[in-house]
Design a protein around this motif. Structure first.
Motif, short mmCIF file in Angstrom:
data_model
loop_
_atom_site.label_atom_id
_atom_site.label_comp_id
_atom_site.label_asym_id
_atom_site.label_seq_id
_atom_site.Cartn_x
_atom_site.Cartn_y
_atom_site.Cartn_z
N THR A 73 -20.60 14.29 45.41
CA THR A 73 -19.42 14.16 46.27
C THR A 73 -18.71 12.80 46.20
O THR A 73 -17.70 12.60 46.86
CB THR A 73 -19.77 14.45 47.74
N GLY B 71 -30.09 16.10 62.52
CA GLY B 71 -29.57 15.55 63.77
C GLY B 71 -30.46 14.52 64.45
O GLY B 71 -30.29 14.25 65.63
N ASP C 235 -30.94 11.37 63.02
CA ASP C 235 -30.67 10.09 62.35
C ASP C 235 -30.52 8.92 63.30
O ASP C 235 -30.94 7.80 62.98
CB ASP C 235 -29.41 10.21 61.49
N PHE D 205 -17.99 23.34 43.40
CA PHE D 205 -16.77 23.70 44.15
C PHE D 205 -16.33 22.47 44.92
O PHE D 205 -17.10 21.54 45.11
CB PHE D 205 -17.02 24.82 45.17
N ASN E 59 -15.15 22.23 48.55
CA ASN E 59 -15.02 23.12 49.70
C ASN E 59 -14.89 24.54 49.15
O ASN E 59 -15.71 24.94 48.35
CB ASN E 59 -13.91 22.64 50.64
N1 LIG Z 1 -18.69 18.53 44.60
C1 LIG Z 1 -18.08 18.42 45.78
N2 LIG Z 1 -17.60 17.23 46.19
C2 LIG Z 1 -17.00 17.10 47.39
C3 LIG Z 1 -16.83 18.21 48.25
C4 LIG Z 1 -17.33 19.47 47.78
O1 LIG Z 1 -17.20 20.52 48.44
N3 LIG Z 1 -17.96 19.52 46.56
N4 LIG Z 1 -16.22 18.08 49.48
C5 LIG Z 1 -15.49 16.86 49.76
C6 LIG Z 1 -15.37 16.66 51.21
S1 LIG Z 1 -14.10 17.38 52.03
C7 LIG Z 1 -16.25 15.91 51.89
S2 LIG Z 1 -16.08 15.74 53.57
C8 LIG Z 1 -17.34 15.21 51.23
C9 LIG Z 1 -18.68 15.60 51.84
O2 LIG Z 1 -19.72 15.05 51.11
P1 LIG Z 1 -20.90 14.22 51.76
O3 LIG Z 1 -20.38 13.03 52.46
O4 LIG Z 1 -21.87 14.03 50.67
O5 LIG Z 1 -21.44 15.18 52.92
P2 LIG Z 1 -22.11 16.62 52.85
O6 LIG Z 1 -22.18 17.05 51.43
O7 LIG Z 1 -21.46 17.46 53.84
O8 LIG Z 1 -23.56 16.35 53.33
C10 LIG Z 1 -24.36 15.41 52.64
C11 LIG Z 1 -25.79 15.63 52.92
O9 LIG Z 1 -26.03 15.55 54.33
C12 LIG Z 1 -27.14 16.33 54.59
N5 LIG Z 1 -27.33 16.52 56.03
C13 LIG Z 1 -27.03 17.54 56.84
N6 LIG Z 1 -27.45 17.30 58.10
C14 LIG Z 1 -28.02 16.07 58.08
C15 LIG Z 1 -28.62 15.24 59.07
O10 LIG Z 1 -28.72 15.59 60.23
N7 LIG Z 1 -29.09 14.04 58.67
C16 LIG Z 1 -29.02 13.61 57.38
N8 LIG Z 1 -29.49 12.41 57.08
N9 LIG Z 1 -28.47 14.37 56.42
C17 LIG Z 1 -27.96 15.57 56.77
C18 LIG Z 1 -26.92 17.56 53.78
O11 LIG Z 1 -28.16 18.17 53.50
C19 LIG Z 1 -26.30 16.99 52.50
O12 LIG Z 1 -27.28 16.82 51.48
O13 LIG Z 1 -17.42 15.53 49.85
C20 LIG Z 1 -16.18 15.66 49.15
N10 LIG Z 1 -16.53 15.89 47.79
#
Ligand SMILES: Nc1nc2c(c(=O)[nH]1)N[C@H]1C(S)=C(S)[C@@H](COP(=O)(O)OP(=O)(O)OC[C@H]3O[C@@H](n4cnc5c(=O)[nH]c(N)nc54)[C@H](O)[C@@H]3O)O[C@H]1N2
Ligand SMILES: Nc1nc2c(c(=O)[nH]1)N[C@H]1C(S)=C(S)[C@@H](COP(=O)(O)OP(=O)(O)OC[C@H]3O[C@@H](n4cnc5c(=O)[nH]c(N)nc54)[C@H](O)[C@@H]3O)O[C@H]1N2
Ligand code: SF4
Ligand SMILES: [Mo]
Length: 691
Positions: free
Chosen positions: A182, A223, A225, A583, A585
């Motif tokens: 991401t 949840g 952290d 993907f 989103n």
């Molecule tokens: N390839 C790819 N890239 C993307 C996106 C995509 O869909 N695909 N989406 C884009 C968007 S809009 C966004 S907002 C970002 C999101 O990307 P990130 O900021 O990386 O966030 P997420 O992937 O939602 O979650 C990251 C990690 O948080 C973990 N997680 C869930 N609950 C908890 C918790 O309570 N504590 C901890 N420590 N971890 C937890 C999940 O298991 C996951 O591994 O990425 C962007 N980039």
């Protein structure tokens, strides 16, 4: 560029991704045949993700919508007939006019997010239109709202460490982010620093691609952290690993915090988080003793009931150790405030006849469509696919099915949402438009100019809202502005000193320009918190009814180590549904090549939880709770602690298979910023024979 048949042309990735890469579009005979990274881009340096390398498949996808359509089947059935733009605009304008006459302008609402991050597309002409119309307003808390508010209570400003500086860090803590998938250029920096000896700790509920590559992966219960961060603070204070000089000069509330964290002993925190007490001590010592130490905060940990507080607690850590003063230390969640445009000039809220119009949360679309009184009668969806991405999609679907709801969807594809539309409008891709891009991670502003002509009869958001404004009889000059006018307005007269030297002319010449980061040198002296300091104690939070000191607040729906469900509890597992690698989103979830890479929706389940349910690897399973059902293939793995199941990726619905993760997720709002709580979800799982 648009008229040239062959060559390589600069462009910007429009997707909602922190990296905002510079691209090169390779044209042959007028068509984009290849997308690569622009090696001249100072930070993305020619590297791009596999998703966007396959962008041409999306641009010329056989299912791309190329002309306006009117629904002829039932809502959701996906049957449409071709109509002309004149008919489409005329029908929307007359329906909206009728609704305004009968029910007032607040019977209409926009629903949008950042399917295209272009400022003109999603923060510009669209906003002007809905303001002038006087529509119900949409609060866009689906992505980063909770954590951003938690950060801002503490630091006042959505800006942290400069990405380039993090290369100097000796310790990286990636907390709730899947950086490899991401934020790939942040990952490149981490990899480079590791070659110089830096260590990487990943704290997550799930050993994702980033966790797999860590020096130390720390799994914890969802949840929890904030509890872990408080446990680290306990150790830092107790062992004298705090920087007293920094605390005195740059923070308020450190004495209260020192007292407050005494209760968060490693043993207590271990019982909550599932992290062994000795690991909590080890992690805190490592953080307190390594410099520069940098924390990357992701979005995952803030999609929870207590999401704001999770970020709030973590962002206090660099203040305890004084890492904000160390080059390469500190933290990033979002750097979006450095690159803020002149939002009012773009969106023109002054055009609104009803400044106090009601506000609804995009995280409660189902409830809004089904229960709001007086009801929403007309909705215009663009740059978002709520039937897949919004929480509680079963309810969203019911709302979209309402016969008395007039729905317009503007998109490149007939998404699950568009299938419910009365009118579907074809959208250009960003490569067919002029638009302005900033990043919420790096410090470069970029200009996009059309490289190919609009495909079919597609039109940009800007054009559509100008046409609608004209049809509605909106005569203000704001609706005559050209793209270039709006770029100038976005960059001009802003209260943001960081963008002071960026101009349209400069962008036309150079494609990307760096923000004036000299102002960052005075960062800690100019924090826009009420006290002007880092607020370890926040009076603002107390006034908002929140604990003023960082505090662990258990989830409303979910379990920590101390509150595991008893035998026979209906939904004993926590369900986490973060993005997947291929993907963005729900974007690309209809591109064959990328779908094949992700295979199918999967549910990762711990061997202990699988055994208890007689589930084996590869079984088709049903995941359910009171909100809905989700059919996936089980993958038995030890990537999580027992009690947590994970399904990555937001898939479109498929004939005969229920594959929307959001059928299970709640519309409840988070502790701060009315954010989404996707991951505070409990479920049960059972084996389901393939039919
Ligand atoms: N390839 C790819 N890239 C993307 C996106 C995509 O869909 N695909 N989406 C884009 C968007 S809009 C966004 S907002 C970002 C999101 O990307 P990130 O900021 O990386 O966030 P997420 O992937 O939602 O979650 C990251 C990690 O948080 C973990 N997680 C869930 N609950 C908890 C918790 O309570 N504590 C901890 N420590 N971890 C937890 C999940 O298991 C996951 O591994 O990425 C962007 N980039
Ligand atoms: N369960 C679960 N749900 C989640 C998340 C999660 O991690 N788990 N993540 C959440 C997050 S962080 C986010 S940001 C949201 C994202 O949710 P959305 O913002 O809805 O993102 P996408 O699914 O990518 O849909 C964007 C749509 O915009 C369209 N589009 C692209 N460019 C244009 C354009 O120029 N004009 C118009 N009119 N349309 C365009 C695309 O074709 C696509 O259909 O999802 C949220 N939902
Ligand atoms: S999705 Fe992200 S990593 Fe991929 S090209 Fe776009 S900005 Fe770069
Ligand atoms: Mo997001």
């Amino acid at each position: 560029m648009i008229h040239e048949q062959n060559g390589k042309f600069p462009a910007v990735c429009p997707l909602d991704c922190p990296d905002t890469c510079g691209l090169l579009l390779h044209k042959e005979e007028g068509k984009i045949v290849k997308v690569t990274g622009n090696p001249e881009h100072p930070i993305t340096k020619g590297a791009i993700c596999n998703k966007v390398r396959n962008m041409a498949e999306r641009l010329y996808h056989p299912e791309r919508i190329l002309y306006p359509m009117r629904r002829i089947g039932a809502k959701g059935e996906g049957k449409f007939e071709r109509i002309s733009w004149e008919e489409a605009i005329e029908e929307i304008a007359s329906r909206f006019t009728e609704l305004i006459r009968e029910h007032g302008p607040e019977s209409i609402m926009p629903y949008s997010f950042y399917g295209n991050m272009g400022a003109l597309s999603v923060d510009g002409m669209d906003r002007r239109f809905f303001h002038r119309l006087g529509s119900t307003r949409l609060e866009q808390g689906i992505c980063n709202a909770a954590g951003n508010v938690g950060w801002k209570y503490t630091m006042g400003f959505m800006g942290g460490t400069s990405p380039e500086d993090t290369a100097k860090a000796k310790l990286f803590i990636v907390w709730g982010q899947n950086t490899v998938s991401t934020n790939m250029h942040a990952w490149s920096i981490i990899e480079k620093a590791r070659k110089q000896g830096a260590k990487l700790v990943v704290i997550d509920v799930h050993r994702n691609r980033t966790g797999e590559r860590a020096d130390w992966f720390i799994p914890l219960h969802p949840g929890t952290d904030a509890a872990l961060a408080l446990g680290m603070m306990h150790v830092l204070f107790e062992r004298g690993l705090v920087n007293q000089e920094f605390l005195t000069q740059y923070t308020i509330g450190h004495e209260e915090l020192r007292e407050h964290v005494k209760q968060y002993t490693p043993d207590k925190v271990s019982a909550i988080t599932g992290v062994p007490a000795e690991h909590i001590v080890q992690l805190a010592c490592m953080y307190g003793e390594t410099s520069p130490a940098f924390i990357q905060i992701g979005n995952g940990l803030q999609h929870h009931d207590n999401g704001g507080m999770n970020v709030r607690a973590i962002v206090c850590l660099p203040a305890l150790t004084g890492q904000w003063l160390v080059e390469g230390g500190g933290a990033i969640k979002s750097n979006g405030d450095y690159s803020k445009f002149n939002g009012a000039a773009l969106a023109r809220p002054d055009l609104r006849p009803n400044p106090n119009a009601r506000v609804v949360s995009m995280n409660q679309l189902g409830e809004v469509l089904l229960a709001l009184d007086p009801p929403i009668k007309g909705m215009f969806v663009y740059c978002s696919n709520p039937a897949v991405v919004a929480p509680d999609t079963e309810k969203v679907e019911q709302g979209l099915q309402r016969e008395d709801l007039f729905t317009v969807v503007h998109d490149l594809f007939l998404t699950d949402t568009a299938k419910y539309a009365d009118i579907v409008l074809p959208s250009t891709s960003t490569f067919e438009n002029t638009d302005l891009y900033r990043s919420y991670w790096h410090h470069y502003i970029q200009l996009q100019e059309p490289v190919i002509p609009p495909q079919g009869e597609s039109k940009s958001n800007m054009e559509v809202f100008k046409l609608l404004a004209q049809a509605m009889g909106f005569e203000e000059k704001a609706f005559q502005d050209t793209e270039e006018d709006m770029v100038r307005q976005a960059l001009g007269h802003s209260a943001n000193p960081y963008i002071e030297r960026i101009t349209l002319e400069g962008l036309k010449e150079h494609r990307f320009l760096k923000l004036n980061m000299e102002h960052q040198q005075r960062y800690l002296d100019t924090l826009p918190t009420p006290s002007g300091k880092i607020e370890l104690y926040s009076q603002q939070m107390a006034e908002a009814g929140l604990p003023p000191l960082p505090t662990y607040v258990p989830l409303i729906e979910g379990y920590d180590g101390e509150r595991r469900p008893g035998k026979g509890a209906p939904y004993p597992l926590m369900f986490i549904s973060p993005p997947n690698h291929s993907f963005l989103n729900s974007t690309f979830a209809n591109v064959d090549k990328l779908m094949k890479l992700e295979k199918e929706p999967m549910l990762q389940i711990h061997p202990e939880d699988a055994r208890a349910r007689a589930i084996s690897d590869g079984d088709e399973v049903l995941v359910w709770n009171d909100r809905g059902e989700f059919q996936v293939t089980a993958q038995v793995t030890e990537k999580m602690l027992p009690g947590t199941v994970v399904s990555q990726g937001l898939w479109w619905e498929q004939e005969g298979k229920r594959q929307r993760a959001n059928a299970l997720t709640p519309e409840r709002l988070s502790d701060m910023g009315n954010g989404a709580t996707f991951f505070s979800t409990v479920v049960e799982v059972k084996r389901q024979w393939r039919s």
